[in-house]
Design a protein around this motif. Structure first.
Motif, PDB file in Angstrom:
ATOM      1  N   PHE A   1       0.842  -1.198   0.000  1.00 29.56           N
ATOM      2  CA  PHE A   1       0.000   0.000   0.000  1.00 29.56           C
ATOM      3  C   PHE A   1       0.878   1.248   0.000  1.00 29.56           C
ATOM      4  CE2 PHE A   1      -3.006  -3.171   1.313  1.00 29.56           C
ATOM      5  CZ  PHE A   1      -4.203  -2.730   0.785  1.00 29.56           C
ATOM      6  N   SER A   2       0.365   2.295  -0.624  1.00 26.75           N
ATOM      7  CA  SER A   2       1.135   3.531  -0.732  1.00 26.75           C
ATOM      8  C   SER A   2       1.239   4.264   0.584  1.00 26.75           C
ATOM      9  CB  SER A   2       0.520   4.449  -1.793  1.00 26.75           C
ATOM     10  OG  SER A   2      -0.825   4.768  -1.457  1.00 26.75           O
ATOM     11  N   ASP A   3       0.256   4.071   1.479  1.00 25.81           N
ATOM     12  CA  ASP A   3       0.276   4.753   2.780  1.00 25.81           C
ATOM     13  C   ASP A   3      -0.754   4.101   3.691  1.00 25.81           C
ATOM     14  OD1 ASP A   3       1.099   6.843   4.662  1.00 25.81           O
ATOM     15  OD2 ASP A   3       1.669   7.985   2.888  1.00 25.81           O
ATOM     16  N   TYR A   4      -1.010   4.739   4.838  1.00 22.10           N
ATOM     17  CA  TYR A   4      -1.862   4.142   5.865  1.00 22.10           C
ATOM     18  C   TYR A   4      -3.313   3.997   5.395  1.00 22.10           C
ATOM     19  CZ  TYR A   4       1.961   4.657   9.176  1.00 22.10           C
ATOM     20  OH  TYR A   4       3.171   4.539   9.812  1.00 22.10           O
ATOM     21  N   VAL A   5      -3.918   2.835   5.745  1.00 23.22           N
ATOM     22  CA  VAL A   5      -5.293   2.519   5.389  1.00 23.22           C
ATOM     23  C   VAL A   5      -6.061   2.154   6.663  1.00 23.22           C
ATOM     24  CG1 VAL A   5      -4.583   1.757   3.096  1.00 23.22           C
ATOM     25  CG2 VAL A   5      -4.811   0.058   4.944  1.00 23.22           C
TER      26      VAL A   5
ATOM     27  N   LEU B   1      -9.457  -7.716  11.044  1.00 25.23           N
ATOM     28  CA  LEU B   1     -10.750  -8.060  10.463  1.00 25.23           C
ATOM     29  C   LEU B   1     -10.885  -7.347   9.114  1.00 25.23           C
ATOM     30  CD1 LEU B   1     -13.165  -9.839  11.098  1.00 25.23           C
ATOM     31  CD2 LEU B   1     -14.208  -7.917  12.302  1.00 25.23           C
ATOM     32  N   GLY B   2     -11.832  -6.386   8.995  1.00 21.24           N
ATOM     33  CA  GLY B   2     -12.049  -5.718   7.726  1.00 21.24           C
ATOM     34  C   GLY B   2     -11.087  -4.575   7.485  1.00 21.24           C
ATOM     35  N   GLU B   3     -11.046  -4.100   6.220  1.00 13.46           N
ATOM     36  CA  GLU B   3     -10.202  -2.960   5.900  1.00 13.46           C
ATOM     37  C   GLU B   3     -10.818  -2.153   4.758  1.00 13.46           C
ATOM     38  OE1 GLU B   3      -6.290  -4.155   4.668  1.00 13.46           O
ATOM     39  OE2 GLU B   3      -7.013  -5.534   3.157  1.00 13.46           O
ATOM     40  N   TYR B   4     -10.333  -0.907   4.623  1.00 19.84           N
ATOM     41  CA  TYR B   4     -10.792  -0.009   3.558  1.00 19.84           C
ATOM     42  C   TYR B   4      -9.629   0.907   3.196  1.00 19.84           C
ATOM     43  CZ  TYR B   4     -12.970   3.894   1.172  1.00 19.84           C
ATOM     44  OH  TYR B   4     -13.263   4.860   0.243  1.00 19.84           O
ATOM     45  N   TRP B   5      -9.527   1.236   1.901  1.00 19.18           N
ATOM     46  CA  TRP B   5      -8.548   2.222   1.445  1.00 19.18           C
ATOM     47  C   TRP B   5      -9.151   3.037   0.327  1.00 19.18           C
ATOM     48  CZ3 TRP B   5      -8.105  -3.051   0.648  1.00 19.18           C
ATOM     49  CH2 TRP B   5      -8.177  -3.499  -0.679  1.00 19.18           C
ATOM     50  N   LEU B   6      -8.589   4.207   0.100  1.00 18.85           N
ATOM     51  CA  LEU B   6      -9.027   5.020  -1.024  1.00 18.85           C
ATOM     52  C   LEU B   6      -8.550   4.365  -2.316  1.00 18.85           C
ATOM     53  CD1 LEU B   6      -8.208   8.628   0.287  1.00 18.85           C
ATOM     54  CD2 LEU B   6     -10.410   7.418   0.372  1.00 18.85           C
ATOM     55  N   PRO B   7      -9.409   4.274  -3.317  1.00 16.52           N
ATOM     56  CA  PRO B   7      -8.988   3.675  -4.585  1.00 16.52           C
ATOM     57  C   PRO B   7      -7.730   4.355  -5.118  1.00 16.52           C
ATOM     58  CG  PRO B   7     -11.364   4.022  -4.567  1.00 16.52           C
ATOM     59  CD  PRO B   7     -10.829   4.682  -3.325  1.00 16.52           C
TER      60      PRO B   7
ATOM     61  N   PRO C   1      -2.647   5.779  -8.410  1.00 19.46           N
ATOM     62  CA  PRO C   1      -3.304   6.953  -7.820  1.00 19.46           C
ATOM     63  C   PRO C   1      -3.801   7.918  -8.877  1.00 19.46           C
ATOM     64  CG  PRO C   1      -0.929   7.154  -7.625  1.00 19.46           C
ATOM     65  CD  PRO C   1      -1.195   5.774  -8.168  1.00 19.46           C
ATOM     66  N   THR C   2      -4.886   8.618  -8.537  1.00 18.50           N
ATOM     67  CA  THR C   2      -5.390   9.687  -9.411  1.00 18.50           C
ATOM     68  C   THR C   2      -4.829  11.039  -8.990  1.00 18.50           C
ATOM     69  OG1 THR C   2      -7.340   9.912  -8.003  1.00 18.50           O
ATOM     70  CG2 THR C   2      -7.516   8.417  -9.902  1.00 18.50           C
ATOM     71  N   TRP C   3      -4.019  11.047  -7.942  1.00 21.07           N
ATOM     72  CA  TRP C   3      -3.406  12.273  -7.426  1.00 21.07           C
ATOM     73  C   TRP C   3      -1.904  12.222  -7.676  1.00 21.07           C
ATOM     74  CZ3 TRP C   3      -5.531   8.276  -4.711  1.00 21.07           C
ATOM     75  CH2 TRP C   3      -4.663   7.502  -3.923  1.00 21.07           C
ATOM     76  N   ASP C   4      -1.239  13.353  -7.506  1.00 17.94           N
ATOM     77  CA  ASP C   4       0.211  13.430  -7.639  1.00 17.94           C
ATOM     78  C   ASP C   4       0.829  12.837  -6.378  1.00 17.94           C
ATOM     79  OD1 ASP C   4       2.891  14.062  -7.803  1.00 17.94           O
ATOM     80  OD2 ASP C   4       2.583  16.130  -8.453  1.00 17.94           O
TER      81      ASP C   4
ATOM     82  N   TYR D   1      -1.841  10.961   0.495  1.00 16.14           N
ATOM     83  CA  TYR D   1      -3.137  10.362   0.805  1.00 16.14           C
ATOM     84  C   TYR D   1      -2.884   9.230   1.783  1.00 16.14           C
ATOM     85  CZ  TYR D   1      -5.774  12.833  -2.864  1.00 16.14           C
ATOM     86  OH  TYR D   1      -6.398  13.796  -3.629  1.00 16.14           O
ATOM     87  N   ALA D   2      -3.244   9.444   3.052  1.00 20.22           N
ATOM     88  CA  ALA D   2      -2.936   8.487   4.115  1.00 20.22           C
ATOM     89  C   ALA D   2      -3.928   8.666   5.242  1.00 20.22           C
ATOM     90  CB  ALA D   2      -1.512   8.712   4.632  1.00 20.22           C
ATOM     91  N   LEU D   3      -4.481   7.566   5.736  1.00 19.40           N
ATOM     92  CA  LEU D   3      -5.391   7.666   6.875  1.00 19.40           C
ATOM     93  C   LEU D   3      -4.621   8.080   8.115  1.00 19.40           C
ATOM     94  CD1 LEU D   3      -8.231   7.218   8.111  1.00 19.40           C
ATOM     95  CD2 LEU D   3      -7.461   4.925   8.704  1.00 19.40           C
TER      96      LEU D   3
END
Length: 386
Positions: free
Chosen positions: A137-141, A156-162, A172-175, A181-183
């Motif tokens: 992963f690029s950063d924290y999720v 258990l479960g997890e989520y990250w920004l697409p 990534p769609t960002w620079d 982009y990190a939680l």
């Protein structure tokens, strides 16, 4: 860095000294340092959570040893830049029994394959919630921890920004060399996680099924604003959300950061309706180091819980109390700015003896605890808005 209050004691995570400390505050006018638990080599324990006689402590790579120039830490994706690092640090969550609050006893460790865990949310019960940087992963999720058996915790479960899962081929769609982009972390109210993604903004997540978090809504105001979204505090009774963007650079190099108020009556469509007033009794931008929001008192159960009075740290401007009974016109009602620290603990280039108030925890009786990177722990008394 972060502090937690539990049964007359404060646990303080250290930004530059690794490990964490235990402080007896049964007499808040005479705090007593009881001990220090060192982190493993090359590891930091900057964030922790206490509830249900458990203390959860993060383990992650000590990133100041890699990014001693602060701007490099906040610019671009950490996981992408460190993906080839040979691991010589501890990564995961250490769980301590604090039935005796003066003497934490470790009972388990939940590992992660990667940089580690940044911050947690745990107020008791079966589940805890973490920002985690695993390999790929690029950063924290966002991840959920199952504490049904605290001696054997499970992810258990997890989520990250697409776009964050480069290990699965996402792009990534960002620079990603400029924006991070990190939680930072999520605060939970009911079955919703209010998650803050630094330069990635705000996401509301449905966690009714803890094993499968899903997105309810997403907002990002960076650019044009400078990013650094740090803390999203829900006020469920008023269907409001208070969101702090962290100031992460000296002398406002990343722009003036703000604390925002969102109307979340329609969770799928959060709307910003106001911002907190910026401290201006002196020119804090010229005072040096960071000026602007860092963290909020998070209304943890058993602490000072209010949907009208909000406490925020402003780094070189100390800690502030705001009345948001009129959510469209927040007003400051109290402030405390510590004296300059006696010594500089911060080892990074440019370190100076300037106040940098980082965290605040307010007890239900108005006794407040604040931390400073260099200045230690202050104990205050909030006497009310009138």
């Amino acid at each position: 860095m972060q502090l937690q209050y539990w049964k007359g004691h404060v646990y303080v995570g250290h930004l530059f000294s690794s490990g964490f400390s235990i402080v007896d505050v049964t007499d808040p006018r005479a705090p007593r340092a009881l001990g220090y638990i060192a982190a493993p080599e090359n590891t930091w324990n900057i964030h922790l959570q206490a509830a249900d006689d458990l203390l959860l402590v993060v383990h992650a790579k000590d990133l100041w040893k890699k990014f001693d120039i602060e701007s490099s830490y906040y610019s671009g994706s950490v996981g992408s830049r460190l993906k080839d690092e040979e691991q010589d640090w501890s990564a995961g969550v250490a769980i301590y029994d604090v039935a005796d609050p003066s003497s934490p006893r470790q009972i388990s460790f939940l590992p992660v394959d990667g940089i580690g865990v940044h911050r947690l949310w745990f107020t008791g019960g079966r589940y805890a919630y973490a920002s985690v940087l695993p390999n790929g992963f690029s950063d924290y999720v966002f991840r959920v921890i199952d504490l049904a058996n605290p001696s054997s915790p499970q992810w258990l479960g997890e989520y990250w920004l697409p776009g964050m899962n480069f290990g699965a081929g996402e792009e990534p769609t960002w620079d990603s060399e400029k924006w991070r982009y990190a939680l930072h972390h999520a605060i939970i109210a009911g079955d919703t996680a209010y998650s803050s993604w630094r330069d990635g903004g705000l996401a509301l997540l449905d966690i009714t099924d803890r094993a499968r978090p899903t997105q309810i809504s997403y907002r990002n105001w960076s650019p044009p604003y400078g990013g650094g979204t740090h803390t999203s505090l829900p006020l469920p009774g008023r269907e409001l959300l208070v969101v702090a963007d962290e100031a992460t650079a000296d002398e406002l190099a990343d722009g003036l950061k703000r604390v925002w108020v969102f109307d979340i009556r329609v969770p799928a469509n959060p709307i910003s309706i106001s911002t907190f007033p910026t401290p201006d009794e002196i020119d804090y931008a010229k005072k040096g180091r960071h000026f602007g929001p860092h963290n909020l008192h998070e209304n943890r159960p058993g602490s000072f819980v209010s949907e009208e009075i909000i406490f925020a740290t402003y780094q070189n401007a100390g800690v502030r109390a705001f009345d948001i009974s009129n959510a469209y016109a927040p007003r400051q009602i109290g402030a405390f700015v510590p004296a300059a620290p006696d010594q500089v603990i911060d080892p990074r280039p440019g370190g100076r003896a300037v106040t940098q108030t980082a965290d605040v925890f307010v007890r239900d009786d108005g006794v407040a605890f604040t931390t400073d990177y260099n200045g230690g722990l202050d104990v205050l008394q909030f006497t009310g808005k009138d």
